[in-house]
Design a protein around this motif. Structure first.
Motif, PDB file in Angstrom:
ATOM      1  N   ARG A  32       0.830  -1.212   0.000  1.00  0.00           N
ATOM      2  CA  ARG A  32       0.000   0.000   0.000  1.00  0.00           C
ATOM      3  C   ARG A  32       0.866   1.265   0.000  1.00  0.00           C
ATOM      4  O   ARG A  32       0.581   2.234  -0.715  1.00  0.00           O
ATOM      5  N   VAL A  33       1.936   1.245   0.799  1.00  0.00           N
ATOM      6  CA  VAL A  33       2.864   2.381   0.834  1.00  0.00           C
ATOM      7  C   VAL A  33       3.508   2.583  -0.535  1.00  0.00           C
ATOM      8  O   VAL A  33       3.649   3.712  -1.012  1.00  0.00           O
ATOM      9  N   LEU A  35       2.263   1.775  -3.457  1.00  0.00           N
ATOM     10  CA  LEU A  35       1.260   2.348  -4.355  1.00  0.00           C
ATOM     11  C   LEU A  35       1.060   3.832  -4.076  1.00  0.00           C
ATOM     12  O   LEU A  35       0.859   4.632  -5.002  1.00  0.00           O
ATOM     13  N   ASN A  36       1.108   4.219  -2.798  1.00  0.00           N
ATOM     14  CA  ASN A  36       0.979   5.634  -2.437  1.00  0.00           C
ATOM     15  C   ASN A  36       2.145   6.459  -2.996  1.00  0.00           C
ATOM     16  O   ASN A  36       1.986   7.643  -3.291  1.00  0.00           O
ATOM     17  N   MET A  37       3.330   5.820  -3.129  1.00  0.00           N
ATOM     18  CA  MET A  37       4.495   6.512  -3.683  1.00  0.00           C
ATOM     19  C   MET A  37       4.401   6.663  -5.199  1.00  0.00           C
ATOM     20  O   MET A  37       5.216   7.341  -5.815  1.00  0.00           O
ATOM     21  N   GLY A  38       3.428   5.966  -5.811  1.00  0.00           N
ATOM     22  CA  GLY A  38       3.255   6.068  -7.253  1.00  0.00           C
ATOM     23  C   GLY A  38       3.987   5.008  -8.051  1.00  0.00           C
ATOM     24  O   GLY A  38       4.119   5.124  -9.270  1.00  0.00           O
ATOM     25  N   LYS A  41       2.111  -0.587 -10.693  1.00  0.00           N
ATOM     26  CA  LYS A  41       1.555  -1.839 -10.172  1.00  0.00           C
ATOM     27  C   LYS A  41       2.220  -3.043 -10.825  1.00  0.00           C
ATOM     28  O   LYS A  41       2.551  -4.026 -10.156  1.00  0.00           O
ATOM     29  N   TYR A  99      -5.271  -0.990  -4.391  1.00  0.00           N
ATOM     30  CA  TYR A  99      -5.189   0.397  -4.877  1.00  0.00           C
ATOM     31  C   TYR A  99      -6.428   1.192  -4.455  1.00  0.00           C
ATOM     32  O   TYR A  99      -6.337   2.388  -4.170  1.00  0.00           O
ATOM     33  N   TYR A 100      -7.591   0.538  -4.415  1.00  0.00           N
ATOM     34  CA  TYR A 100      -8.841   1.227  -4.089  1.00  0.00           C
ATOM     35  C   TYR A 100      -9.248   1.075  -2.615  1.00  0.00           C
ATOM     36  O   TYR A 100     -10.042   1.877  -2.117  1.00  0.00           O
ATOM     37  N   SER A 102      -8.306  -0.009   1.671  1.00  0.00           N
ATOM     38  CA  SER A 102      -7.262  -0.009   2.696  1.00  0.00           C
ATOM     39  C   SER A 102      -6.813  -1.448   2.939  1.00  0.00           C
ATOM     40  O   SER A 102      -7.566  -2.400   2.697  1.00  0.00           O
ATOM     41  N   LEU A 301      -0.582   4.264   8.266  1.00  0.00           N
ATOM     42  CA  LEU A 301      -1.317   4.904   7.173  1.00  0.00           C
ATOM     43  C   LEU A 301      -2.453   5.805   7.637  1.00  0.00           C
ATOM     44  O   LEU A 301      -3.030   6.532   6.833  1.00  0.00           O
ATOM     45  N   ASP A 303      -5.412   4.754   8.649  1.00  0.00           N
ATOM     46  CA  ASP A 303      -6.631   4.214   8.037  1.00  0.00           C
ATOM     47  C   ASP A 303      -7.851   4.403   8.931  1.00  0.00           C
ATOM     48  O   ASP A 303      -7.752   4.377  10.165  1.00  0.00           O
TER      49      ASP A 303
END
Length: 349
Positions: A32-33, A35-38, A41, A99-100, A102, A301, A303
């Protein structure tokens, strides 16, 4: 002395199972981290499976060198299809769902995997379905309850359980936008597809392992074919070369964790636990993983938890334990019947 030895074995098993689910929980958070960094995938999935192949290949080669049967074209086709289900569809839908959603809700929905696995195995007649017995009814009812809980998680988000700065407020009232609800539903659908693909992977391994009884080699070759499939997908969807580059130390650590811990170490720990206590012990501790993910996600995160997720999680847990209880009772009955048959044959002799 014997009791102490038995206690130490059980303690070692419990610690190992806990570490296994802690590694899985960490994998949810790190992904998840990332994906948050961009991070791409597909990059995350390709590199993860390349690391898994590099890590598992030497063990598969040396440990199964004498027992591994020759590869045939039909076996390669089976392994390719197994990778399509267990790597491409399984990991692909997982990363899209994450991605969508938590990590907490991803882990909560994945608790329905044992029930889905049972339903698929029963449909293919790989699992007994005896509704005349209590354990048969428990397995069927548990499966239905698990699916109901997963459906509630998908269709009903509910109100936030904790008030924090992430909630949107208008005139003091919190609300959830239609796009958030759409992302929530989309994420749940992807994770349910992940559970179905994961279950299919475990079920379809049974006939493949009968034809090619070398578990480590099957896993390694499945990951190898998965890499090829992801690269083919990337050729059409991820053509920007810059997206394939690792741009920071954080991204490198995320990729290494996904490959080394998410695939390598967890596979080793899970194999060790199943070898000593069977798959039931791993499944029973699955809710521990969800709790660990919830704690880590809240700390790292920030959440938010919602009432719909809590209700769905509790319902899935009830169904999961019903399925596991039924399976455990069925195993006990089968063992007793085998012992009775053995004793009867010995008496006849």
């Amino acid at each position: 002395m014997g009791r102490e030895s038995q206690f130490s074995k059980k303690l070692k098993l419990l610690i190992t199972v806990f570490l296994l689910h802690l590694c899985y929980a960490g994998s949810h958070i790190v992904s998840r981290v990332a994906l948050n960094m961009g991070i791409s995938k597909l990059l995350l999935l390709v590199y993860r499976n390349i690391i898994a192949v590099v890590l598992l290949a030497p063990f598969a080669y040396f440990l199964e060198k004498n027992d591994r049967p020759p590869l045939t074209f039909s076996i390669l086709i089976e392994l390719f299809l197994l990778a399509l289900c267990g790597i491409a569809a399984n990991q692909g839908s997982y990363i899209l769902g994450l991605y969508y959603l938590s990590p907490t809700y991803v882990s909560a929905i994945q608790n329905s995997t044992p029930a889905i696995t049972f339903a698929m195995a029963a449909a293919l007649r790989l699992e007994q379905l005896n509704i005349k017995k209590r354990y048969g009814i428990a397995k069927v009812m548990g499966t239905a309850v698990c699916i109901s809980g997963a459906t509630i998680l998908t269709l009903y988000k509910g109100s936030p359980l904790l008030k924090n700065h992430l909630n949107l407020t208008v005139l003091g009232k919190s609300f959830i936008s239609s796009s958030q609800i759409m992302h929530w539903t989309l994420g749940c659908v992807y994770i349910l597809l992940n559970c179905v693909a994961w279950s299919g992977w475990m079920v379809f391994q049974v006939p493949v392992l009968k034809h090619y009884p070398a578990r480590l080699s099957v896993t390694t070759l499945t990951c190898f074919f998965g890499v090829i499939q992801f690269i083919v997908i990337a050729a059409f969807t991820e053509r920007d070369v810059e997206r394939w580059k690792i741009h920071s130390g954080e991204e490198l650590l995320a990729v290494l964790y996904a490959g080394l811990v998410g695939s390598g170490i967890t596979f080793s720990l899970q194999t060790w636990c199943i070898d000593r206590a069977g798959p039931l012990i791993v499944a029973i501790f699955q809710p521990v993983q969800t709790v660990l993910v919830a704690i880590l996600a809240a700390i790292i995160l920030g959440d938010q938890l919602y009432s719909g997720g809590l209700i769905g999680f509790i319902i899935i847990m009830v169904g999961l334990y019903s399925v596991l209880w039924g399976k455990n009772e069925e195993n006990k009955v089968g063992k007793l019947e085998t012992e009775d048959l053995t004793n009867h044959l010995l008496e006849q002799q």
